[in-house]
Design an enzyme around this catalytic site. Structure first.
Site, PDB file in Angstrom:
ATOM      1  N   GLY A   1     -32.507 -31.088 -36.126  1.00 26.26           N
ATOM      2  CA  GLY A   1     -32.438 -32.407 -35.495  1.00 26.26           C
ATOM      3  C   GLY A   1     -31.017 -32.879 -35.295  1.00 26.26           C
ATOM      4  O   GLY A   1     -30.669 -33.453 -34.256  1.00 26.26           O
ATOM      5  N   CYS A   2     -30.171 -32.620 -36.269  1.00 27.85           N
ATOM      6  CA  CYS A   2     -28.768 -33.044 -36.182  1.00 27.85           C
ATOM      7  C   CYS A   2     -28.034 -32.252 -35.113  1.00 27.85           C
ATOM      8  O   CYS A   2     -27.155 -32.785 -34.426  1.00 27.85           O
ATOM      9  CB  CYS A   2     -28.091 -32.898 -37.540  1.00 27.85           C
ATOM     10  SG  CYS A   2     -28.898 -33.912 -38.805  1.00 27.85           S
TER      11      CYS A   2
END
Length: 163
Positions: A53-54
Site C-alpha cells: 500500500g505504501c
C-alpha cells in the site's frame, strides 16, 4: 483494518499544524514551520517503506509530483522508518519529494495518527494512513483519515484545485 475508536486526530481542520524537523538524503535539516505561509503542503503518514500500500501511494504521489509542483505544493511523507530506509525507498521508487523519519512516532502521535490497528485478526499499534493538507495561510485545510492508497494523489490534487 483501522479501528477508528482507538485513536483520535489531535489537530483539526483550521488549526496550525504541529511543527517537526526532517532531513533530506544528504542530511540537510528542514522544519515544517519554515514553509508555513509560503507554500501549500501535503503531509501524508504511511506505515512502512516498501510495503504494498505504501508503495502504491508513493508511486502515485511521484507520478503526480510535477502537477503538485505546478501548483506550488510541497509533499512530505512520514513513517517510522529510518532515514537510511527512506533514502533506499526514495532511490528505488525515484521519489522526488521529502520523506521524514519518525522513529519514536512523536510526529504521528502529535497528529493523532498513531494507534491500535487490526490486521488478520491481530491487534497492534502503528501508523494509521492519513493525510493533512496545509493551505497557503499555514492552516490545516483538509484531513483525510483511513486513506486508501490507490487514487489518493488525484483526490488531493482535486481538493487543492478547489481551494
Amino acid at each position: 483494518m483501522t479501528n477508528q475508536k482507538d485513536y483520535e486526530i489531535q489537530v483539526k481542520e483550521g488549526d496550525k499544524p504541529f511543527d517537526f524537523e526532517y532531513q533530506d538524503s544528504k542530511g540537510n535539516k528542514f522544519k515544517l514551520s519554515n514553509m508555513l505561509g509560503h507554500k501549500k503542503i501535503v503531509i501524508y503518514f504511511y506505515p512502512k517503506d516498501f510495503t504494498p500500500g505504501c508503495t502504491i501511494e508513493a508511486e502515485e504521489f511521484t507520478r503526480d509530483n510535477a502537477l503538485f509542483e505546478q501548483q506550488g505544493i510541497e509533499i512530505i511523507g512520514i513513517s517510522s522508518d529510518s532515514n537510511d530506509s527512506h533514502t533506499k525507498f526514495r532511490e528505488k521508487m525515484n521519489i522526488p519529494y521529502m520523506l521524514a523519519s519518525d522513529p519514536n512516532n512523536e510526529i504521528s502521535k502529535a497528529y493523532g495518527v498513531y494507534g491500535l490497528k487490526k490486521f488478520m485478526g491481530k491487534e497492534y499499534y502503528g501508523v494509521n494512513r492519513s493525510t493533512f493538507l496545509i493551505d497557503q495561510s499555514g492552516r490545516i485545510a483538509k484531513i483525510y483519515s483511513s486513506v486508501k492508497p490507490r487514487g489518493h494523489s488525484k483526490e488531493v490534487l482535486e481538493f487543492f484545485k478547489d481551494l
